[in-house]
Design a protein around this motif. Structure first.
Motif, PDB file in Angstrom:
ATOM      1  N   GLN A  35       5.847  -0.987   4.614  1.00  0.00           N
ATOM      2  CA  GLN A  35       5.727  -1.110   3.147  1.00  0.00           C
ATOM      3  C   GLN A  35       6.168  -2.231   2.569  1.00  0.00           C
ATOM      4  OE1 GLN A  35       7.708   0.294   5.120  1.00  0.00           O
ATOM      5  NE2 GLN A  35       9.520   1.172   3.707  1.00  0.00           N
TER       6      GLN A  35
ATOM      7  N   GLU B 261       5.234   7.115   9.262  1.00  0.00           N
ATOM      8  CA  GLU B 261       5.264   6.907   7.544  1.00  0.00           C
ATOM      9  C   GLU B 261       6.535   6.644   7.266  1.00  0.00           C
ATOM     10  OE1 GLU B 261       2.495   9.684   5.706  1.00  0.00           O
ATOM     11  OE2 GLU B 261       1.973  10.347   7.792  1.00  0.00           O
ATOM     12  N   GLU B 262       6.791   6.009   6.035  1.00  0.00           N
ATOM     13  CA  GLU B 262       7.911   5.992   5.079  1.00  0.00           C
ATOM     14  C   GLU B 262       9.157   5.413   6.050  1.00  0.00           C
ATOM     15  OE1 GLU B 262       9.223   9.749   3.142  1.00  0.00           O
ATOM     16  OE2 GLU B 262       7.061   9.715   2.258  1.00  0.00           O
TER      17      GLU B 262
ATOM     18  N   ARG C 114       2.758  -0.263  -0.541  1.00  0.00           N
ATOM     19  CA  ARG C 114       3.011   1.230  -0.734  1.00  0.00           C
ATOM     20  C   ARG C 114       1.830   2.359  -1.104  1.00  0.00           C
ATOM     21  NH1 ARG C 114       9.050   1.879  -1.461  1.00  0.00           N
ATOM     22  NH2 ARG C 114       9.707  -0.345  -0.899  1.00  0.00           N
TER      23      ARG C 114
ATOM     24  N   ARG D 141       0.081   5.131   1.001  1.00  0.00           N
ATOM     25  CA  ARG D 141      -0.083   6.375   0.534  1.00  0.00           C
ATOM     26  C   ARG D 141      -1.379   6.845   0.521  1.00  0.00           C
ATOM     27  NH1 ARG D 141       3.070   4.556  -3.867  1.00  0.00           N
ATOM     28  NH2 ARG D 141       1.302   4.607  -5.348  1.00  0.00           N
TER      29      ARG D 141
ATOM     30  N   HIS E 291      11.990  12.838   3.571  1.00  0.00           N
ATOM     31  CA  HIS E 291      11.171  11.979   4.241  1.00  0.00           C
ATOM     32  C   HIS E 291       9.931  12.826   4.642  1.00  0.00           C
ATOM     33  CE1 HIS E 291       9.748   9.772   7.629  1.00  0.00           C
ATOM     34  NE2 HIS E 291      10.298   8.478   7.004  1.00  0.00           N
TER      35      HIS E 291
ATOM     36  N   SER F  27       4.077  14.667   0.995  1.00  0.00           N
ATOM     37  CA  SER F  27       4.482  13.247   0.896  1.00  0.00           C
ATOM     38  C   SER F  27       4.964  13.190  -0.323  1.00  0.00           C
ATOM     39  CB  SER F  27       3.295  12.401   1.056  1.00  0.00           C
ATOM     40  OG  SER F  27       3.525  10.922   1.072  1.00  0.00           O
TER      41      SER F  27
ATOM     42  N   SER G 281       4.768  10.235  -2.765  1.00  0.00           N
ATOM     43  CA  SER G 281       3.677   9.638  -3.162  1.00  0.00           C
ATOM     44  C   SER G 281       2.795   9.890  -4.386  1.00  0.00           C
ATOM     45  CB  SER G 281       2.524  10.043  -2.159  1.00  0.00           C
ATOM     46  OG  SER G 281       2.904   9.490  -0.699  1.00  0.00           O
TER      47      SER G 281
ATOM     48  N   GLU H  50       9.471   5.067  -7.004  1.00  0.00           N
ATOM     49  CA  GLU H  50       8.212   5.493  -6.167  1.00  0.00           C
ATOM     50  C   GLU H  50       7.476   6.701  -6.998  1.00  0.00           C
ATOM     51  OE1 GLU H  50       6.477   4.063  -3.246  1.00  0.00           O
ATOM     52  OE2 GLU H  50       7.074   2.721  -4.473  1.00  0.00           O
TER      53      GLU H  50
END
Lengths: 364, 743
Positions: free
Chosen positions: B188, B238-239, B384, B388, B578, B597, B600, B688
């Motif tokens: 990201q 992810e993340e 990002r 997502r 997370h 998520s 997101s 975010e």
């Protein structure tokens, strides 16, 4: 209106036994005062009646209905606290109306009751003030008004006058007595002040260390105390109590022997015992001419009467005595030696153990 | 007397005079190295002092995050170092603003001394002038070391590293089947993505093959699609955070990692690993080209006697010489930019250094012009969005281009400060007149002496407050009327306020609009304070029960969230939210639900922020409520009980109204704190998705520090926040007074 009946009521906080089996019947419409020194359990007893404390053992009935298992709100009582416990964020009117409002009483009825109570107590001009803007006496009246508006079957007072100054206390005392006459509701009143107790009560209940000592009208308690404690507690100034021994019809106190009155015949060989004499039954005499000599420690002149505190010599085994002198022209000065004359005709006789009264003199 | 001297010292400290560099005196060198790198540098400087004519050199280490701002403020005053070591990223701005001096290549050992790539980012043209309309680029720094990312891989999982992206994908399918992430990197982040971006032919400032430029180019879109594909196939976790990358790699959960030399320290002992250059992009045949960043030695641009500049040059020449480069490479394990140093066996045989040296051939030198700093936010935003699953490569490209144009605001036109100066002067005169009138009034009442005594008593507090609060405040306020670019300030009047309040650059109901941020801030404040009060009050009531056992223990436990520094708490909560490894999704999955998520979606990200801040904020309200509860006389409850109130009615008619006097000021204060609760928003959701959970203060921060130093614009934001809170304080002070009057 209701009678209140306590049967073998006990209260324990853990290991501490505060109230030790009280049996008490308060008649319908009676003004009963619970009196006793600090820590005697009188407030606890009152709070058990109110439902603010649980009952450890025993039962409480009001009008034959058992109430000790009910929450306070279901006991139909009104209570006045020592601190007044007014709601600081409410006006006097709201304070008075609170209990009725919670019971969803009709608004116009609330207004009527509030005005009636306020008029009765002379606080109708204060209805829109908050408690912080009131004097002590006014707060006291509001606290009473709060109890009155709900028209409970019994009123409970927990030392309601203790926070007032002396003059106001006397005034409020009279108003309370008048209020009781007017309402005719059962009232249970707790105080440590025996003057309040004697002036207000139909009957007084004296408590000490959680035990009920005597219940009766004020004068009965005054003249015929059940025991040494009641004798010492009721009456102001307090009774002089001196220990001695009674043998062969002769009473010996310190180094002095006095002939016991005939009324004491049944106890002529009692042995160790105590006698109690009210200050007004003692008289002062020239040194050597009374029962016992002593040095004047304090003189309290009060106008038409005076209290003279006399300390007999330590060797005599007699404690300080208070002599009430009325209409005296010349009072002794502190430090002067005087004699105190004791006439056993006016004396109460107490047993050595337990202190129960063996004989009380006839009120003259 | 001492006090007067102290005061003088303070004043002199505030208005530091412009020092003139002297001819004599030791050379001053600033750097931000630590550990082995610092030791190597110091040894190098010691050798210089010895070898030269004994020229003394003072070496000063300054924390990395503070170095840029210190340089920027010190150099114009002539207080800065003669020579400093810094990354190349500011060359564009500093060369234009005169913070650094153009170097004569011959004076520092000649350009041939260095790898050609390492010089590219250090060149910039002087600002054009009438005399030289189109100046040639000059060299502004001497490269010391270079850095780029490369491919780390576990040799127990992979025999030969993939040479192309097709090989990477094939290998990925195989590893994925074994439940191992083929690749872990911070996908990201545009810095890490850059390798693919340039490998697919994307460009930033030059037109690409199709004549497109920047994020809109075909290469950019293709690179975004490639990352989307990695994500779709779950080839990357992810993340991702830096810590997660290390943990996955060390635990054999990830086979390959894209990272820079700083990753070496994070690899656990006993992990078999090696480094290879990044693979070639199969679609274009071009190598993946990670950013190349340079650490260079610069000579400060302030006026200095020529012999002193010559000495500075000789120090730079010494530091970049092959012998000293070898020292830095061997002892400091740095990737040195001096070509001949690599003839040294020690450097050449070091497989790690050699691998990065090989990667250097296919890197993209990071541009040093100031506009580069406007690339990160749009780039990260696009990535990002993509990761997502909100958009595809083309959509990400559009979003990035849009954000890029929104944050590269054109500078407002210069305006005349005259009306403002007149207004300010008027205000100042009015203030002086007011003070004068007060003095006259006091003297007329004959209280002059008394007043003087009073002033003397409050003087220490006044001086401190003036220096620490009033001066910064006024400076901040004045900044709002200026636009900042590369150290230059232009007076623009009310233009910033106009831009912010008109929200002309973007939709009113979109992130970045002042009104959207205000709405989020108000919502954020309301929800948080409501939760703080509700939870705090509830716990206070529980704690206030007279028969509760272990009360002191609970009290300490419940105050704990308050005692922990809030950024630590924020990072813990961020970890708990997370998507793949967080405790909260773990619990949800344990209950048979799908993990969420969290970051997101605006709602869930906002929820995560609120959870964190509620956790942080309830202890304060609990303590306030507990104190207030304990001060309510027990009699009142008993009176209410006798009056017939149930438990709820006692709470409603006694507890709540009596808590008000304590609670109202606490709530008003809580509102101000929460309104400006930067830490939580910045650390937990970081705004975010797409800045949609940013509040005003974090938005202001981004304008100041993440969007090319638009300090003036940020100051205008801050001024608006101040006006809002000032209005609020006026209302709240009145409300608090009313609440207190009740009792």
């Amino acid at each position: 209106m209701a009678n209140v009946e306590l049967k073998a009521v006990h209260k324990r906080y853990g290991d501490v036994h505060v109230v030790k089996g009280i049996d008490l019947h308060v008649a319908d419409g009676e003004f009963l005062v619970l009196v006793g020194p600090s820590g005697c359990g009188k407030s606890t007893t009152l709070r058990m009646i109110a439902g603010l404390e649980s009952v450890t053992e025993g039962t409480i009935h009001m009008d034959g209905r058992r109430v000790d298992t009910l929450p306070p709100k279901d006991r139909d009582i009104g209570m006045v606290f020592q601190s007044y416990a007014l709601y600081p964020h409410m006006t006097v009117r709201q304070n008075l109306a609170f209990g009725l409002k919670l019971r969803k009483t009709d608004k116009s009825l609330i207004a009527d009751r509030v005005h009636e109570a306020a008029r009765m107590l002379g606080i109708d001009a204060l209805l829109d003030r908050r408690p912080k803007a009131l004097s002590g006496g006014q707060r006291q009246r509001v606290a009473m008004g709060r109890a009155i508006v709900r028209r409970p079957t019994a009123f409970l007072f927990d030392e309601p006058l203790s926070n007032l100054d002396a003059a106001l206390r006397v005034k409020m005392r009279a108003e309370l007595a008048a209020l009781h006459r007017r309402l005719g509701t059962t009232m249970v009143y707790v105080t440590h002040d025996q003057v309040e107790a004697m002036t207000l009560a139909n009957r007084i209940a004296v408590l000490e260390r959680g035990v009920l000592q005597q219940v009766g009208p004020a004068l009965e308690l005054y003249h015929r105390p059940a025991n040494r404690f009641v004798a010492g507690f009721i009456g102001s100034p307090a009774m002089n109590i001196v220990d001695g021994s009674l043998r062969d019809g002769k009473f010996t106190l310190g180094g002095v022997t006095l002939l016991a009155p005939e009324a004491w015949a049944a106890n002529r060989d009692e042995g160790s015992c105590g006698i109690g004499i009210r200050p007004h039954s003692l008289t002062l005499a020239e040194p050597g001419e009374g029962t016992v000599d002593g040095v004047v420690s304090v003189v309290e002149p009060m106008g038409w009467e005076a209290m003279v505190h006399v300390d007999p010599p330590a060797a005599s085994g007699i404690g300080p005595l208070v002599v009430q002198v009325t209409g005296a022209t010349s009072l002794p000065a502190a430090g002067e030696t005087v004699a105190v004359s004791i006439d056993l005709k006016h004396a109460h006789l107490f047993a050595a153990s337990g202190g129960e009264t063996l004989h009380s003199p006839d009120p003259a | 007397m001492t006090r007067v001297l102290l005061l003088l010292a303070l004043v002199v400290g505030v208005w530091a005079p412009e020092a003139q560099a002297e001819t004599d005196g030791p050379l001053v060198l600033w750097h931000s190295y630590r550990g082995a790198e610092e030791a190597a540098l110091k040894a190098s400087v010691a050798a210089f002092i010895e070898s030269a004519d004994g020229t003394p050199v003072e070496v000063l280490a300054i924390p990395n995050e503070a170095l840029a701002s210190k340089l920027q403020s010190a150099i114009p005053r002539g207080n800065g170092p003669d020579v400093f070591i810094f990354a190349h990223e500011r060359v564009g701005g500093w060369s234009a603003s005169g913070h650094i001096r153009a170097l004569n290549p011959e004076a520092i050992g000649g350009e041939d001394r260095f790898f050609a790539e390492t010089l590219a980012s250090l060149r910039a043209a002087r600002p054009a002038s009438d005399a030289v309309p189109d100046p040639a680029p000059e060299l502004w720094g001497a490269p010391l070391n270079f850095k780029s990312t490369a491919l780390f891989y576990r040799t127990d999982l992979i025999e030969t590293p993939p040479a192309t992206t097709d090989e990477l994908l094939a290998l990925g399918a195989e590893l994925k089947a074994r439940d191992i992430y083929p690749l872990a990197y911070m996908a990201q982040s545009f810095y890490f993505h850059a390798a693919w971006y340039f490998g697919y032919g994307g460009t930033l400032f030059e037109p690409d093959a199709q004549g497109q430029q920047g994020f809109a180019g075909q290469g950019a879109i293709a690179s975004f699609d490639f990352v989307a594909e990695l994500q779709r196939q779950a080839f990357v976790p992810e993340e991702v955070t830096g810590a997660l990358v290390a943990s996955l790699f060390n635990n054999k959960k990830a086979a390959m990692v894209i990272n820079g030399p700083w990753f070496l320290g994070e690899i656990a002992d006993g992990v078999p690993w090696a480094i290879a250059p990044l693979p070639t992009v199969s679609a274009t045949g071009l190598p993946a080209r990670p950013f190349l960043t340079i650490e260079a030695a610069f000579i400060s641009g302030y006026e200095s006697p020529p012999e002193r500049v010559a000495r500075s040059e000789s120090l730079v020449r010494w530091l970049t010489s092959p012998a000293e480069a070898i020292r830095r490479g061997r002892d400091g394990r740095q990737l040195v930019a001096t070509q001949d140093a690599w003839l040294d066996e020690g450097l050449n045989n070091d497989k790690v250094l050699a691998a990065f040296l090989a990667q250097r051939a296919t890197t993209k030198p990071m541009d040093s012009r100031p506009e580069m700093r406007l690339v990160w936010e749009p780039g990260d935003l696009a990535l990002r969005k993509l990761l997502r699953g909100d958009t595809d490569g083309a959509g990400a490209s559009v979003a990035a281009a849009r954000r890029h144009s929104a944050i590269s605001r054109p500078q407002p036109a210069e305006s005349s400060p005259l009306p403002f100066i007149i207004l300010a002067a008027g205000l100042l005169l009015g203030l002086i007149a007011l003070i004068f009138r007060g003095i006259v009034a006091v003297r007329r009442r004959g209280e002059g002496k008394l007043a003087l005594m009073g002033w003397r008593w409050i003087a220490p507090a006044m001086v401190t407050t003036t220096i620490l609060v009033v001066v910064p405040f006024v400076v901040g306020l004045v900044l709002a009327f200026f636009a900042h670019k590369d150290g230059d300030w232009t007076f623009v009047g009310l233009a910033h306020f106009g831009d912010i309040l008109s929200a002309g650059d973007y939709d009113v109901f979109e992130p970045l609009s002042f009104y959207y941020a205000l709405l989020i801030t108000v919502l954020w404040t309301a929800v948080n304070v409501a939760l703080h009060v509700a939870i705090g009050l509830f716990l206070a009531i529980l704690l206030n029960r007279p028969l509760l056992r272990l009360k002191p223990v609970y009290r300490v436990l419940l105050i704990l969230p308050w005692a922990v520094p809030n950024y630590i708490t924020a990072l813990i909560w961020k970890g708990m939210f997370h998507k793949q490894y967080g405790a909260i999704n773990g619990m949800l999955e344990g209950l048979g639900l799908d993990g969420i998520s969290w970051f997101s979606n605006t709602g869930t990200a906002f929820f995560a922020n609120v959870c964190t801040n509620a956790w942080l904020g309830f202890p304060f309200m609990m303590v306030v409520c507990l104190g207030a509860l304990q001060s309510i006389p027990k009699d009142l409850y008993q009176a209410a009980a006798v009056d017939g109130a149930s438990g709820w009615q006692r709470f409603r008619h006694v507890t709540l109204p009596l808590l008000r006097p304590a609670l109202v000021p606490a709530v008003l204060l809580g509102i101000v704190w929460t309104f400006n609760q930067f830490n939580i928003v910045y650390l937990v959701s970081a705004g975010e998705p797409d800045n949609s959970t940013d509040i005003l203060i974090s938005e202001a921060y981004r304008w100041a520090f993440a969007r090319q130093d638009q300090f003036g614009y940020a100051a205008a934001y801050a001024a608006l926040i101040f006006v809002l809170l000032l209005g609020w304080s006026v209302i709240s002070v009145r409300a608090a007074k009313r609440a207190e009057e009740v009792l």
